[in-house]
Enzyme design. Structure first.
Site, mmCIF file in Angstrom:
data_model
loop_
_atom_site.group_PDB
_atom_site.id
_atom_site.type_symbol
_atom_site.label_atom_id
_atom_site.label_comp_id
_atom_site.label_asym_id
_atom_site.label_seq_id
_atom_site.Cartn_x
_atom_site.Cartn_y
_atom_site.Cartn_z
ATOM 1 N N GLN A 266 0.828 -1.206 0.000
ATOM 2 C CA GLN A 266 0.000 0.000 0.000
ATOM 3 C C GLN A 266 0.865 1.260 0.000
ATOM 4 O O GLN A 266 0.343 2.358 -0.122
ATOM 5 C CB GLN A 266 -0.919 0.018 1.234
ATOM 6 C CG GLN A 266 -1.961 -1.087 1.219
ATOM 7 C CD GLN A 266 -2.862 -1.072 2.446
ATOM 8 O OE1 GLN A 266 -3.082 -2.109 3.051
ATOM 9 N NE2 GLN A 266 -3.397 0.088 2.818
ATOM 10 N N ARG B 206 -8.696 -0.326 7.834
ATOM 11 C CA ARG B 206 -9.698 0.550 7.235
ATOM 12 C C ARG B 206 -10.035 1.711 8.168
ATOM 13 O O ARG B 206 -11.201 2.017 8.422
ATOM 14 C CB ARG B 206 -10.950 -0.238 6.873
ATOM 15 C CG ARG B 206 -11.610 0.319 5.622
ATOM 16 C CD ARG B 206 -12.642 -0.549 5.001
ATOM 17 N NE ARG B 206 -13.223 0.209 3.887
ATOM 18 C CZ ARG B 206 -13.936 -0.301 2.919
ATOM 19 N NH1 ARG B 206 -14.197 -1.571 2.887
ATOM 20 N NH2 ARG B 206 -14.424 0.458 1.959
ATOM 21 N N CYS B 207 -8.991 2.301 8.741
ATOM 22 C CA CYS B 207 -9.211 3.460 9.600
ATOM 23 C C CYS B 207 -7.914 4.244 9.712
ATOM 24 O O CYS B 207 -6.854 3.764 9.356
ATOM 25 C CB CYS B 207 -9.723 3.055 10.979
ATOM 26 S SG CYS B 207 -8.481 2.718 12.226
ATOM 27 N N GLU C 270 -12.822 4.942 4.575
ATOM 28 C CA GLU C 270 -12.854 4.259 5.864
ATOM 29 C C GLU C 270 -14.005 4.690 6.760
ATOM 30 O O GLU C 270 -14.252 4.069 7.800
ATOM 31 C CB GLU C 270 -11.511 4.494 6.569
ATOM 32 C CG GLU C 270 -10.367 4.009 5.710
ATOM 33 C CD GLU C 270 -8.992 4.443 6.182
ATOM 34 O OE1 GLU C 270 -8.031 3.719 5.938
ATOM 35 O OE2 GLU C 270 -8.880 5.521 6.799
#
Lengths: 159, 783
Positions: free
Chosen positions: B223, B370-371, B740
C-alpha cells in the site's frame, strides 16, 4: 498422470502429479491467471470455475478429477460476440472494486442466470453466498447479476 | 450535492464515471502479485512456530535441505550472519525476522525453504526439526502487566516488564475539575476485539535481485511502495537507486499491506544470496495468524455529565494488546495512533486520555484496518459512551447528541485534545438521517413491540474521523513526512499521464484522479492515464491508507493540474493574441474575456506547448507537486440501525440501516457509495461475527475462513445511503476522503441498536462481536 481438460473450448493435455489442484493447474500449467486463490479451504470462492457448467471451487478439486470435463474460467466468458452480459453488468453497476473476487462472482452469476432468468435478491444472495467479497458489501454485485439476467432475457425475447 | 461543472464527456468532479480499471479485471487480465511469473523463479515457504512461547534450542534442517528441488533452508542464524535476524517496526520497536532465541507467538517465522516448486517447498517444511523448550504463554494484556509475569521481550535491552508503551494526552487538571462539577459520571468498559483486515488477496512478494548489477526489483503487495523502498534501503543496506518496488494490482489492502513483513525480508535476502527471483505468497492461515492484526483495545471511558445531559468532560483509560512486538503502523509522535479523536462530534472543554500497551504472546500488528490510526476504536468508545449516558440521564440518545454537538458556526473547532475540525453540520446530518428512518415512529413501534414481548432496538452513531495525514509539522512515519505527490504530463495530442505517489487497492484511483485533472484542465478523464505503484515511474509518496489518498494525493493532483492551467493560459493568450489576464478556462476551452468566440481548446494548447510558444517560455506541459496538507480533513456521518432481537436465542437481525455520510465534495458519487457499502459491511462484520481470539495456550482461533467469520452476501444487511456535502475549506477541491468512514462509524451503530433493544432491562454493554450467546447471557443476567 495423463489428463485432458477442455478449458475455454481448447483441449489441454498434460502429465500432472496426482495431488495437483485444479486451480494450480489452470494458473501455473495452463497459464490462465484470472482464476484467483483467496483461502485454499473452499471458503472464499475466488477460485471458482465452471466444470461442465457447474460452479466448483478449483482449490479443492484435483486436476485429475477434472480429466475429461469442460472447464470455463473468467477468460472464457468473452466470446467473438463480445463481453458476456455478466461482465458488462459488473462494470455498469460498479460490481467490483479490487477485482480479486470478481472472476468467481461472475462465473457463479453466469451459472445462476443460465438456470434462473429472473433471480430475486435473495436467490442471488444465496447463489453467491459461497463467494466472499471484502470491498463492495455485495449490493452492487447482486444488482449486476440481476442486470445481466434482465439483459439476457431481453435479448432472447427480442431474437 | 453540487451539480458537476463539466459536461459528461469530460467527466470532471461529480460525475459517476465508469471505472477504467474494470476492463482488465472483468476479463481476468489483472496483474496481481501471484500472477507474476519471472523466468527461473524459486518458491519460498515459511516454517512457523506451533507454540505461543518457547525457547529454541536448535534447528536441524539437514533432511529438508537434502530433498530434491530444495535449494536452501534459511534460518535465523543465517539471517543473523547478514545482520537481518531482526528488523525495525513502524513504531520504533524491533521484530524478529526469523526467530533466533525464542518464539513469542504462534505462527512466528522460524525458518524458510527455498525450492524450485511451491509444493516441494511446503513439503520440505515437514522435514525441519525444531527443538522447542516450552514456556508459559501470556495471552492477555492484563496478565502480561501483573507483577512477576514472565518477560516476553527478554532480548530487549532495558526492558524489565511487558509494557510496550505509555502515552497520555489532554489536560488532566481541567478534566478533574470538569468531573468535580458533574451531576453524574457515566462509565463504560468495553473491549474492541482483535480483528484482521483479511483482504481477499493475501500478502506476497516476488524478489528479483540481480547479483551482477545489484538491481533489486521487488514486486510486492504494498500500500506504500515508496516508503517501502526507503525502508528496504535502510534495513537491508541496499542502495536506494537500485531498488525498484512494483506494487501491482492489489486485491484489497485495508491496512494489511502497510507493514513490511518478515517474509518480504527473507525472500529478498534469499534472492540476493541465490541470484534468482524468489516468490512468496502467504496462505490464508499465514495471513490471519501472523500479519497485521488490528484493534484489541480494552477501554474504560467516563463522561462527566449534568442532569440535563450536557457533557462536561471525558476521561479514558486504555490498555492495548500489542502482541509480541510493538509494530503499529502509525505516525511517530502518536503512540496510540489518533485515538485522541475520542472526543468525537461533541463540544466539551476537557478530556484526558491515558493509554498503555502490553506485550503478549500473540502476533504483532496494530495496523489501521480501514481506519486512520486507531480512530475506529475512539469513535466506537465515544458513541457507545454517549448512548450509555443518555440511558443514565434518562433522555433520548438522539436528543443527547443534538444537545452536545459542535455547532456549524463553531468550525474551525479545536477539540479538547487538539484536533482542529475543518467543517461540518452535525445537527443537519443527524436530523436528516432521523427523518429518513422515521425516528419518532420507530420509538413508538419499539414501545408497542416491547409491550408484546418483542425487542426492537434503534442504534445511532454520529462519528467524526480525522483523516488525510498529514501536515509535515506533525505527521511522519519512520521520520518520513506524510506528504504526497502527483506528476502530470500533457502530451502534444492533448492526452495526459498522471503519476501518483499513492497506490490503489481497489479504490478506483485510475478513474477518480483522472477526474480531478479533467475538472481543472478539461481534458476528458478517459484521455488521462493514471500510473501508480511503480517507484521507478512515479514521484515519492507515503502511500494509501488512513484515507489519505484523496486528502493528500488528490490535493497534489488538483494543484499540479492548476499549475499546468496557469501555463496553459499563457500559451492560450499567445495563440489568441490576447493578454494573459484576459484568458478564461472552462471545461477545456480557453476564451478571451468578453469575446467568447475567440477561443482555443486544451488540445490546441497542448500541441502549442511543444510547437509554438510565447517568447522565452520553456517547452513542454508537465509538472510535479508535493503537497503538504495544512490540516487533516474531518469526514463525518450519522448512522441509524434498527434491529430486532430474539429474546429466546439472542439472535439479532438488522431491519434497517440508514447511513448518511458527509465526506465533503464527492469526486465520483458511484465510487463513493461503493466504498461506503463496503465499509458498512466491514463494520457490521466486526459488530456481529468477525474476531481473532486465542485459547489459554495461545492458539489462534480464527486461523481460516471457517473460524474467522467474514460476512457473505447472505448475512450482509441492506443499506440506505444519504449524503450531505459540506466541503473541506482547506482542501483544493473540498474533498475529505471516504474509504474508511463507514468502517469507523458503523460498529457503534450496530452495537448501540442491540443494546437499545435490551437497555430497558438494564443492559449497558455487550462486547463485540455481539454474538447471540452474549446477547442471551446479557438478557438472562438482567432479568
Amino acid at each position: 498422470m495423463e489428463i485432458t481438460i477442455t478449458i475455454n473450448g481448447s483441449d489441454h493435455a498434460s502429465d500432472v502429479e496426482p495431488r495437483t489442484l485444479l486451480v494450480d493447474h489452470i494458473r501455473r500449467t495452463v497459464g490462465l491467471t484470472g482464476t484467483h486463490v483467496g483461502c485454499d479451504t473452499t471458503s472464499c470462492g475466488a477460485c471458482t470455475v465452471l466444470m461442465d457448467g457447474k460452479p466448483v471451487k478449483a482449490c479443492t478439486v484435483l486436476a485429475a478429477q477434472a480429466d475429461g470435463t469442460e472447464v470455463t474460467t473468467v477468460e472464457g466468458l468473452k466470446t467473438a460476440d463480445g463481453l458476456h452480459p455478466i461482465q458488462s453488468a459488473f462494470t455498469d453497476d460498479h460490481g467490483l472494486q479490487c477485482g480479486f473476487c470478481t472472476p468467481g462472482m461472475m462465473l457463479v452469476g453466469a451459472s445462476l442466470i443460465a438456470e434462473n432468468a429472473d433471480p430475486s435478491d435473495d436467490e442471488v444472495r444465496w447463489a453467491i453466498s459461497g463467494n466472499l467479497c471484502r470491498c463492495t458489501g455485495y449490493i452492487n454485485i447482486v444488482k449486476a447479476i440481476q442486470t445481466a439476467a434482465a439483459r439476457v432475457a431481453e435479448s432472447s425475447n427480442g431474437s | 450535492m453540487a451539480a458537476p461543472t463539466t459536461p459528461a464527456e469530460i467527466g470532471g468532479i461529480g460525475h459517476s464515471v465508469q471505472r477504467k480499471e474494470d476492463a482488465r479485471l472483468i476479463e481476468g487480465q489483472g496483474n496481481f502479485l501471484d500472477d507474476i511469473d519471472l523466468p527461473d523463479t524459486l518458491h519460498m515457504a515459511i516454517l512457523r512456530s506451533p507454540l505461543a512461547h518457547a525457547r529454541i534450542n536448535g534447528i536441524d534442517s539437514s533432511a529438508a535441505t537434502a530433498i530434491d528441488g530444495v535449494l536452501a533452508v534459511v534460518t535465523g542464524d543465517l539471517m543473523d550472519q547478514h545482520g537481518l535476524a531482526w528488523m525495525p517496526t513502524l513504531s520504533g520497536d524491533t521484530q524478529a525476522v526469523l526467530a533466533t532465541d525464542k518464539v513469542r507467538y504462534q505462527g512466528q517465522e522460524v525458518a524458510a525453504v527455498i525450492a524450485t516448486d511451491p509444493y516441494i517447498a511446503t513439503d520440505a517444511l515437514e522435514h525441519i526439526v525444531v527443538d522447542y523448550e516450552e514456556l508459559p504463554p501470556i495471552t492477555t494484556p492484563q496478565q502480561s502487566l501483573e507483577e512477576g509475569a514472565a518477560l516476553i521481550r527478554d532480548e530487549k535491552e532495558g526492558q524489565t516488564d511487558n509494557l510496550a508503551y505509555t502515552w497520555e494526552t489532554g489536560d488532566q487538571g481541567a478534566t478533574e475539575e470538569a468531573f468535580a462539577q458533574a451531576d453524574r459520571v457515566v462509565t463504560l468498559e468495553t473491549h474492541y476485539p482483535r480483528s484482521h483486515p483479511a483482504p481477499l488477496e493475501t500478502c506476497g512478494i516476488v524478489a528479483d535481485v540481480n547479483s551482477v548489477t545489484g538491481q533489486a526489483t521487488i514486486y510486492m503487495t504494498s500500500q506504500a511502495p515508496h516508503a517501502h523502498r526507503t525502508l528496504f534501503a535502510m534495513v537491508a543496506g541496499l542502495p536506494e537507486q537500485n531498488i525498484r518496488i512494483v506494487s501491482p494490482d492489489i486485491g484489497g489492502g485495508f491496512g494489511n499491506k502497510v507493514p513490511i513483513y518478515p517474509g518480504y525480508v527473507v525472500a529478498t535476502a534469499a534472492s540476493l544470496l541465490i541470484g534468482q527471483p524468489v516468490k512468496w505468497v502467504e496462505s490464508r492461515t499465514e495471513n490471519l495468524i501472523s500479519t497485521g492484526f488490528a484493534r484489541d483495545y480494552y477501554m474504560k471511558g467516563e463522561l462527566a455529565v449534568t442532569d440535563e445531559g450536557r457533557i462536561l468532560g471525558l476521561r479514558v483509560d486504555m490498555l492495548s494488546d500489542q502482541g509480541a512486538f510493538y509494530s503499529d503502523a502509525q505516525p511517530t509522535q502518536f503512540r496510540a495512533g489518533l485515538f485522541h479523536v475520542v472526543t468525537g462530534s461533541y463540544d466539551f472543554p476537557a478530556a484526558h486520555i491515558n493509554c498503555k500497551g502490553a506485550f503478549t504472546n500473540k502476533a504483532p500488528g496494530g495496523v489501521a484496518y480501514r481506519c486512520s490510526f486507531r480512530i475506529t476504536e475512539a469513535s466506537y468508545l465515544i458513541e457507545r459512551l454517549v448512548q450509555t449516558a443518555a440511558y443514565e440521564v434518562g433522555i433520548d440518545p438522539a436528543e443527547m447528541r443534538l444537545k452536545n454537538f459542535i455547532q456549524p458556526e463553531q468550525f474551525p473547532y479545536e477539540t479538547a485534545t487538539g484536533f482542529v475540525y475543518d467543517s461540518g453540520d452535525y445537527p443537519t446530518a443527524l436530523r436528516t438521517a432521523m427523518n429518513e428512518v422515521g425516528y419518532e415512529d420507530l420509538r413508538r413501534e419499539q414501545a408497542e413491540a416491547r409491550a408484546e414481548g418483542r425487542l426492537i432496538g434503534i442504534g445511532i452513531a454520529h462519528f467524526t474521523e480525522a483523516v488525510g495525514a498529514g501536515p509535515s509539522r506533525t505527521y511522519d512515519i519512520a521520520g518520513l513526512k506524510m506528504i504526497d505527490s502527483a506528476e502530470l504530463r500533457v502530451h502534444p495530442t492533448g492526452k495526459a499521464i498522471l503519476k501518483l505517489g499513492v497506490k490503489t487497492q481497489g479504490q478506483g484511483h485510475e478513474t477518480t484522479f483522472a477526474q480531478i485533472v479533467a475538472e481543472v484542465l478539461g481534458i476528458p478523464a478517459n484521455d488521462i492515464k493514471v500510473e501508480h505503484g511503480d517507484t521507478d515511474h512515479t514521484p515519492y509518496g507515503l502511500g494509501t491508507y488512513a484515507s489519505r489518498s484523496t486528502p493528500v494525493g488528490g490535493a497534489a493532483t488538483a494543484v499540479v493540474a492548476r499549475k499546468l492551467a496557469e501555463k496553459s493560459k499563457k500559451i492560450a493568450a499567445h495563440l489568441l493574441e490576447a493578454a494573459d489576464e484576459d484568458i478564461e478556462l472552462a471545461s477545456g476551452v480557453f476564451s478571451v474575456a468578453g469575446s467568447p468566440d475567440r477561443s482555443v481548446t486544451i488540445q490546441d494548447v497542448a500541441l502549442a506547448a511543444y510547437t509554438n510558444l510565447p517568447e522565452g517560455m520553456e517547452y513542454g506541459l508537465e509538472d510535479v507537486t508535493y503537497y503538504d496538507p495544512p490540516n487533516l480533513t474531518y469526514p463525518y456521518g450519522s448512522y441509524i440501525v434498527v434491529v430486532e432481537v430474539d429474546p429466546d436465542t439472542g439472535v439479532w437481525e438488522v431491519q434497517r440501516m440508514v447511513a448518511l455520510d458527509d465526506c465533503g465534495v464527492r469526486i465520483n458519487p458511484m465510487i463513493v457509495e461503493g466504498q461506503i457499502c463496503g465499509g458498512l459491511t466491514e463494520g457490521f462484520a466486526m459488530s456481529a461475527m468477525q474476531w481473532i481470539t486465542f485459547d489459554d495456550d495461545g492458539n489462534c482461533i480464527g486461523a481460516n475462513f471457517m473460524d474467522y467469520l467474514v460476512p457473505t452476501a447472505w448475512e450482509t444487511p441492506r443499506f440506505e445511503l444519504l449524503a450531505t456535502e459540506v466541503p473541506s475549506p482547506h482542501h483544493p477541491i473540498g474533498a475529505k476522503g471516504v474509504g474508511e468512514s463507514a468502517t469507523v462509524g458503523s460498529p457503534a451503530a450496530f452495537v448501540n441498536a442491540v443494546i437499545d433493544a435490551v437497555a430497558h432491562l438494564g443492559v449497558r454493554n455487550i462486547d463485540m462481536p455481539v454474538l447471540p450467546d452474549r446477547v442471551w447471557a446479557a438478557i438472562d443476567a438482567a432479568v
